[in-house]
Write an enzyme that holds these catalytic residues in place. Structure first.
Site, PDB file in Angstrom:
ATOM      1  N   LYS A 126       0.859  -1.183   0.000  1.00  0.00           N
ATOM      2  CA  LYS A 126       0.000   0.000   0.000  1.00  0.00           C
ATOM      3  C   LYS A 126       0.892   1.228   0.000  1.00  0.00           C
ATOM      4  CE  LYS A 126      -4.501   0.748   0.071  1.00  0.00           C
ATOM      5  NZ  LYS A 126      -5.521  -0.024  -0.685  1.00  0.00           N
ATOM      6  N   ASP A 166      -6.700   4.383  -5.039  1.00  0.00           N
ATOM      7  CA  ASP A 166      -7.444   4.233  -3.781  1.00  0.00           C
ATOM      8  C   ASP A 166      -8.112   5.584  -3.556  1.00  0.00           C
ATOM      9  OD1 ASP A 166      -7.737   2.289  -1.349  1.00  0.00           O
ATOM     10  OD2 ASP A 166      -7.261   4.190  -0.393  1.00  0.00           O
TER      11      ASP A 166
END
Length: 445
Positions: A126, A166
């Protein structure tokens, strides 16, 4: 002291300032007790849990850029490369003022298990920055993305680490990031997913997380002899996940009555007019309040938590982490909610999750329920590698099959270890076993 307790104590000592990461690790390790206790000697020998909770690599860097007034601005960028046991790191980039190392570690840790559940060869990672694209011009967003990629490009690659979008990183941002990567490396490869269809993107990628959420919800309900058709559905959020969860739910006959953003929420008892939501949020990047100004049957309420007080059959949290606390969970159950499926990452607190399970709510956690996005990202990687583009119908069918398989794996793992119906435990065990086997096969690395 058990192996799980030893590792939890160590994680809490080392990461005391990262509450979201501690929450994620606690939830996962607590639910893994049955499988870890059964195989404790083997897992201890390989240090599986100690290695699992420690990222393989944490990259932090400054991101200087120039705004439209000529002022130099500096943000902080990150990439957490958490676990590559089953494939290259895969996980989104988040651009939001709340981004910090702890939040990205929680997201990267969750991504390990989510990616494993897809049965596709992708590891967990991430990244992101504390940059807020809201209110910025296209030129400012481009300047930031190019500066961000000036450092990130050193650490990613089609077979190394493949970021996606995201919160705050949509098609515009991915385009600017990809352009800069190509400029810096001279490579035209599938290093980012969520790309535009004209340069290597996949059909269904935009819809994937929202559609996948409804596909696994449908599987969960079908196995209870129920259907989504005719159900009242409360959705939080009005971004990509929420919009396409609403679209697929309506397509299957549900009545969606709420959506929200960071300022407040709307309730439309006539059913959400999704075309208007798309026009407000996707075209004009406006606020959800505008919906109530245009639709007579809709009401707007300031604040976000009140959305969980609206009576419903099904709740789909699609906004952000920890948006459902214990009070909200109690309200949902009191008002007749019988199913919760999580579109956002870790949207329920530990107390809320326990309350859903204790009250026999059909509850599908995020790492299983919102895996559709990363699943189609991995399908985009496959198409890029093959220099092919699959039809919408083909990708959508693959997505539906993947979500059905995630339900099956999750359900079977829960039953195997004596937790039938507990999809939180089932998802964690099913994701963990594959990763642990790969880690042991590859030795200590």
């Amino acid at each position: 002291m058990s192996y799980v307790d030893e590792v939890l104590a160590s994680v809490k000592e080392k990461n005391a300032s990262e509450p979201e990461f501690l929450q994620a690790v606690t939830e996962v390790l607590e639910s893994l007790r049955s499988v870890v206790d059964k195989n404790e000697a083997k897992y201890r020998e390989y240090g599986i849990l100690e290695r699992l909770v420690e990222p393989e690599r944490v990259i932090s860097f400054r991101v200087p850029w120039v705004d439209d007034k000529g002022q130099v601005r500096v943000n902080r960028g990150y990439r957490i490369e958490f676990n590559s046991a089953i494939g290259p790191y895969k996980g989104g980039l988040r651009f939001h003022p709340s981004v910090n190392q702890g939040i990205l570690k929680f997201l990267g840790f969750e991504q390990i298990f989510k990616n494993s559940l897809t049965s596709l060869p992708i590891g967990g990672g991430k990244g992101g920055a504390d940059f807020d694209p809201k209110g910025k011009s296209d030129r400012e967003v481009m300047a930031f993305c190019q500066s961000f990629m000036n450092e990130l490009y050193r650490h990613i690659g089609a077979d190394t680490d493949v970021p996606a979008g995201d919160i705050g990183v949509g098609g515009r941002e991915i385009g600017y990031l990809f352009g800069q990567y190509k400029r810096l490396t001279g490579l035209y490869e599938g290093v980012l997913t969520g790309k535009g269809l004209t340069y290597g993107g996949s059909l269904v990628r935009t819809q994937a997380t929202g559609y996948g959420l409804i596909y696994i919800l449908d599987e969960m309900l079908k196995h209870k002899g129920e259907s989504i058709e005719g159900k009242r559905v409360v959705i939080s959020g009005s971004g990509n996940v929420a919009i396409y969860a609403c679209e697929k739910a309506q397509e299957l006959g549900a009545k969606v009555i709420t959506m929200s953003d960071s300022n407040g929420y709307i309730v439309d008892e006539a059913g959400i007019d999704l075309s208007l939501v798309k026009e407000i949020k996707e075209v004009r990047r406006g606020r959800i309040k505008e919906y109530a100004e245009k639709v007579p049957t809709a009401q707007y309420h300031e604040g976000c938590s009140g959305v969980w007080g609206v009576a419903c059959d099904i709740a789909l949290p699609c906004a952000t982490q920890n948006e459902i606390d214990l009070n909200s969970a109690e309200l949902l159950v009191k008002n007749g909610c019988t199913a919760v499926a999580e579109g956002a990452n870790m949207p329920s607190t530990l107390e809320a999750s326990k309350y859903f399970l204790d009250n026999k709510i059909n509850y599908m956690p995020a790492k299983a329920a919102n895996a559709g996005g990363v699943a189609v990202s991995a399908l985009e990687m496959s198409q890029n590698s093959e220099r092919l583009s699959w039809s919408f119908e083909e990708v959508d069918k693959r997505l539906k099959d993947i979500m059905a398989n995630i339900y099956k794996m999750t359900s079977e793992a829960a039953k195997k270890y004596g937790h039938e119906g507990d999809f939180v435990t089932g998802a964690n065990i099913a994701g963990f076993e594959k990763v642990a086997e790969a880690m042991m096969a590859q030795g200590v690395c």
